[in-house]
Write an enzyme that holds these catalytic residues in place. Structure first.
Site, PDB file in Angstrom:
ATOM      1  N   CYS A 131      12.448 -41.754  10.497  1.00 47.22           N
ATOM      2  CA  CYS A 131      12.615 -41.178  11.839  1.00 47.22           C
ATOM      3  C   CYS A 131      11.413 -40.315  12.205  1.00 47.22           C
ATOM      4  O   CYS A 131      11.250 -39.209  11.663  1.00 47.22           O
ATOM      5  CB  CYS A 131      13.908 -40.356  11.881  1.00 47.22           C
ATOM      6  SG  CYS A 131      14.147 -39.520  13.469  1.00 47.22           S
ATOM      7  N   CYS A 134      12.311 -37.032  14.040  1.00 43.11           N
ATOM      8  CA  CYS A 134      12.848 -35.986  13.160  1.00 43.11           C
ATOM      9  C   CYS A 134      11.747 -35.365  12.288  1.00 43.11           C
ATOM     10  O   CYS A 134      11.714 -34.157  12.098  1.00 43.11           O
ATOM     11  CB  CYS A 134      13.914 -36.553  12.218  1.00 43.11           C
ATOM     12  SG  CYS A 134      15.006 -37.770  12.934  1.00 43.11           S
ATOM     13  N   ASP A 135      10.869 -36.201  11.731  1.00 38.39           N
ATOM     14  CA  ASP A 135       9.981 -35.734  10.661  1.00 38.39           C
ATOM     15  C   ASP A 135       8.496 -35.702  11.019  1.00 38.39           C
ATOM     16  O   ASP A 135       7.692 -35.200  10.233  1.00 38.39           O
ATOM     17  CB  ASP A 135      10.150 -36.636   9.418  1.00 38.39           C
ATOM     18  CG  ASP A 135      11.575 -36.595   8.889  1.00 38.39           C
ATOM     19  OD1 ASP A 135      12.242 -35.563   9.088  1.00 38.39           O
ATOM     20  OD2 ASP A 135      12.018 -37.594   8.291  1.00 38.39           O
TER      21      ASP A 135
END
Ligand code: NAP
Length: 303
Positions: A131, A134-135
């Site tokens: 992701c 997200c990261d």
């Protein structure tokens, strides 16, 4: 408490089904175990949803959720453990509750597929990610790899150029499934390079990811690539664990149903990525959701 319809999964398919069911005044429950918006909520930018020039996945998902709430849909964040589908009254069991409905719409979607290289799980969250939204920010100024040749790999690689110093897109062929417009943008980007006809065989590192072992499929030569991060976007697998022995699935695990979203079980409909279909997009998932709720309404009227 008996509902007209219970929708399992709140990605674009489930949310659209909820909007249509709520607007049709069906007593509707929408159950989601994780994030509202599903895959779409992890997409940083959506630019092909008709009528919307550009929106983030989370914003689009939040709008859909609010729209469903405005139409009177009840929403619960619980994990569905079991379903009883083969009776007139359908039962949805979560850890906390048991809900009953006249019709069910399955909209659990699909999840990121693993690439299958050695140590992929060992370095998950230690450099290997699925992701970018997200990261991505963890890799500010670093060298990273992206695996895959579809829309996700190229879209997310372009997004990751905001953070990373360099990005190597590793793809197992030299032809890409990704849309040509995306691919052209990536080819022109100064931070992006392509490693084609190649597969990642192994991840190595001391606690955290430090290098990938890559094999060229044409020459069979192995090489090492020093990276701090590796983002895997090699497609999706259907989320079908709770319906495996209850509904007809195709050989890839997707629910067999046509454009009318009807499964082989009366009163059970399937919408979005979980359905056998030729194109998995937010717009096709939303379309399925609308169809499924209208089909559910007709079914309820007929029993
Ligand atoms: P996808 O289109 O199925 O592409 C998966 C890619 O990963 C392919 O290039 C495939 O290679 C490669 N691959 C598969 N298994 C692999 C493995 N084990 N090791 C290495 N490479 C592997 O999946 P996606 O990109 O996640 O997209 C899923 C769906 O969402 C698609 O329908 C896509 O159009 C849609 N989507 C749309 C957008 C958008 O329109 N903005 C954005 C994201 C996703 P091969 O080509 O050789 O099979």
């Amino acid at each position: 408490m008996k509902y007209d319809v219970i929708i399992v999964g709140a990605g674009p398919a489930g949310l659209s089904a909820a909007i249509y069911a709520g607007r049709a005044k069906l007593k509707t429950l929408l159950i989601e175990k994780e994030s509202f918006g599903g895959q779409a909520s992890t997409t940083h930018e959506v630019e092909n949803y008709p009528g919307v020039f550009k929106i983030t996945g989370p914003d689009l998902s939040d709008n859909m959720k609010q729209q469903a709430i405005n139409f009177g849909v009840e929403i619960k964040q619980e994990s569905v453990q079991d379903l009883i589908l083969n009776s007139e009254v359908k039962v949805v069991k979560t850890y906390e509750n048991e809900f009953k409905a006249k019709a069910i719409i399955l909209a659990m979607g699909a999840k990121p597929r693993l690439a299958g290289f050695k140590n992929e799980n060992k370095f998950r969250s230690m450099g290997v990610s699925y992701c970018a939204t997200c990261d991505g920010a963890f890799f500010e100024g670093m060298d990273i790899a992206v695996i895959g040749g579809g829309d996700s790999a190229i879209t997310e690689a372009l997004f990751l150029t905001r953070f990373a110093k360099s990005i190597k897109i590793i793809h197992r062929r030299d032809e890409f499934r990704a849309a040509k417009s995306l691919l052209d943008k990536a080819k022109e980007h100064e931070k992006i390079e392509f490693i084609v006809n190649s597969v990642v065989e192994e991840a190595q590192g001391n606690g955290v990811l430090e290098k990938l072992i890559i094999r060229n499929k044409i020459t069979n030569e192995q090489s090492e690539l020093n990276v701090d991060g590796c983002f895997v976007f090699v497609g999706l697998d259907p989320i079908n664990d709770i319906i495996k022995d209850k509904i007809d699935l195709d050989e890839s695990g997707y629910v067999k149903a046509g454009e009318d979203t009807k499964t082989n079980v009366p009163g059970v409909f399937v919408a979005g990525d979980l359905r056998q279909k030729p194109l998995r997009q937010i717009v096709t998932a939303s379309s399925d959701g609308a169809v499924a709720s209208i089909m559910a309404e007709k079914y309820i009227e007929s029993v």
